[in-house]
Write an enzyme that holds these catalytic residues in place. Sequence first.
Site, PDB file in Angstrom:
ATOM      1  N   PHE A  66       0.862  -1.181   0.000  1.00  0.00           N
ATOM      2  CA  PHE A  66       0.000   0.000   0.000  1.00  0.00           C
ATOM      3  C   PHE A  66       0.895   1.226   0.000  1.00  0.00           C
ATOM      4  O   PHE A  66       1.747   1.381   0.879  1.00  0.00           O
ATOM      5  CB  PHE A  66      -0.940   0.035   1.211  1.00  0.00           C
ATOM      6  CG  PHE A  66      -1.921   1.165   1.132  1.00  0.00           C
ATOM      7  CD1 PHE A  66      -3.115   1.024   0.429  1.00  0.00           C
ATOM      8  CD2 PHE A  66      -1.638   2.399   1.707  1.00  0.00           C
ATOM      9  CE1 PHE A  66      -4.012   2.087   0.321  1.00  0.00           C
ATOM     10  CE2 PHE A  66      -2.532   3.462   1.603  1.00  0.00           C
ATOM     11  CZ  PHE A  66      -3.719   3.312   0.910  1.00  0.00           C
ATOM     12  N   ASP A 117       9.448   2.575   1.283  1.00  0.00           N
ATOM     13  CA  ASP A 117       8.296   3.321   1.769  1.00  0.00           C
ATOM     14  C   ASP A 117       8.205   3.060   3.275  1.00  0.00           C
ATOM     15  O   ASP A 117       7.735   2.007   3.713  1.00  0.00           O
ATOM     16  CB  ASP A 117       7.030   2.848   1.044  1.00  0.00           C
ATOM     17  CG  ASP A 117       5.775   3.523   1.598  1.00  0.00           C
ATOM     18  OD1 ASP A 117       5.869   4.236   2.619  1.00  0.00           O
ATOM     19  OD2 ASP A 117       4.696   3.323   1.004  1.00  0.00           O
ATOM     20  N   LYS A 135       2.941   9.914   8.181  1.00  0.00           N
ATOM     21  CA  LYS A 135       2.239   9.448   9.393  1.00  0.00           C
ATOM     22  C   LYS A 135       2.720  10.107  10.688  1.00  0.00           C
ATOM     23  O   LYS A 135       2.385  11.230  10.966  1.00  0.00           O
ATOM     24  CB  LYS A 135       2.315   7.928   9.468  1.00  0.00           C
ATOM     25  CG  LYS A 135       1.485   7.283   8.350  1.00  0.00           C
ATOM     26  CD  LYS A 135       0.839   6.029   8.790  1.00  0.00           C
ATOM     27  CE  LYS A 135       0.070   5.328   7.694  1.00  0.00           C
ATOM     28  NZ  LYS A 135      -1.375   5.485   7.812  1.00  0.00           N
TER      29      LYS A 135
HETATM   30  C1  LIG Z   1       3.190   2.328   3.722  1.00  0.00           C
HETATM   31  C2  LIG Z   1       2.257   3.434   3.379  1.00  0.00           C
HETATM   32  N1  LIG Z   1       2.560   4.239   2.363  1.00  0.00           N
HETATM   33  C3  LIG Z   1       1.761   5.269   2.018  1.00  0.00           C
HETATM   34  C4  LIG Z   1       0.586   5.510   2.686  1.00  0.00           C
HETATM   35  C5  LIG Z   1      -0.297   6.654   2.272  1.00  0.00           C
HETATM   36  O1  LIG Z   1      -0.173   7.679   3.176  1.00  0.00           O
HETATM   37  P1  LIG Z   1      -1.245   8.898   3.155  1.00  0.00           P
HETATM   38  O2  LIG Z   1      -2.556   8.296   3.552  1.00  0.00           O
HETATM   39  O3  LIG Z   1      -0.704   9.873   4.126  1.00  0.00           O
HETATM   40  O4  LIG Z   1      -1.275   9.420   1.773  1.00  0.00           O
HETATM   41  C6  LIG Z   1       0.208   4.687   3.744  1.00  0.00           C
HETATM   42  C7  LIG Z   1      -1.045   4.902   4.462  1.00  0.00           C
HETATM   43  O5  LIG Z   1      -1.559   4.051   5.143  1.00  0.00           O
HETATM   44  C8  LIG Z   1       1.076   3.618   4.106  1.00  0.00           C
HETATM   45  O6  LIG Z   1       0.780   2.789   5.105  1.00  0.00           O
END
Ligand SMILES: Cc1ncc(COP(=O)(O)O)c(C=O)c1O
Length: 407
Positions: free
Chosen positions: A141, A226, A255
């Site tokens: 994700f 990520d 986050k």
């Molecule tokens: C690993 C990871 N990358 C990216 C995101 C996306 O972040 P945002 O919701 O701040 O766009 C999330 C959100 O849960 C995530 O867990």
Amino acid sequence: MTNEALISVAQQVLLGNYRSAPLVFVEGKGCRLTDADGKSYLDLCAGIAVVSVGHSHPELSRAIGAQAAQLMHVSNLFYNERAIELGQQLTQRTPFSKFYFCNSGAEANETLLKLARRYHHERGARGDKARTKIITALQSFHGRSMGALTMTGQPKYQEGMGPMVGDVEHVPYGDLDALRAKVDTRTAAVILEPVQGEGGVVAATTEYLAGTRELCDDVGALFMLDEVQTGYGRTGRFLAREWSGVMPDACALAKGIAGGFPLGAVGLREELAHGLPPGSHGTTYGGNALACAAALAVLRIFDQERLVENAERVGVHLGRRLDALAADSATPAAVEARGLGLLRGIAVADAYDPAPIIADVRRRGVLLSIAGGNVLRFSPPLCVTAAEIDEGVAVVEAALKSAKPRS
Ligand SMILES: Cc1ncc(COP(=O)(O)O)c(C=O)c1O
């Protein structure tokens, strides 16, 4: 107004794209939240791994208030002191030598994607030598904007949103042979989560991350992480990469970085700094003084209260409690404990529906989230205590014991 009255207004005026639980929160302190009816909850979700220092931390509230009264935003047409200080702090606390600030995890990942392609372009990889292929993992994700959505290896999020961004491919997570078959001299970057959070709290092995680094080096591709969910102390290290020792070329953060204030970041190795030349990328709010003041306060609190160490120590305790639940024949609905630090989950057996279990946990006063469709995810504030974990796990245990298999 009561929860019910507020929710009826919400249903009239807010887009119904979220499956929000029927609770309206009005106040928070540490790991506790209070809803509009005055009921208190133990928050082991932390706004999906965001509220890193706990709700309404006085130092964070003070820093945001003071910065708001001094200077909030000037745009990147100019510099601001707080962004410079935050860049300094982050370059000292991580192996990256440059930082770029944005506003969310999706934006940070968009930046990784664009940086990967543009970096090779700047180095002359053009025409039939262009490197545009991005490889990410199935069940990953990465966010909801089109680039991040394309990188996300879960078709359910992409349904009806196509066409996706071109030249992005997915491989099974943890499978080096599958990656070897895809990585080639057309590959711009491989981008992975060190622990797949939304995918069900699945941690990569050191061998997988080290092997990926090697495969990328062999063909001159970049390796990026990520760490939006895993970074900033969540796993008991400032970055989850520290557990493996593998050094990525760049990494996405968001986050917990500003404790609940929206901020995203990308850290990169010096060599990649020319990958995004002036004018090639940007965002109006990115690195504004208010968000950066919040992030600086979070770092001060981390140091004063040793929260990264707390995440490791209390995380081990949580892991043991979840292992015990998974092994307990009195809770057959719980089959496997997973995760690292304070990002952990317990997988629910196929025979049980996790949705009523999490709703029961909530009725009993504890907040969790579901990841990967069948995992009860714990991502509490990093200041959570072992006693609060015990309180939460006891509630989860009671809910698991009263769970009925699907009929
Ligand atoms: C690993 C990871 N990358 C990216 C995101 C996306 O972040 P945002 O919701 O701040 O766009 C999330 C959100 O849960 C995530 O867990």
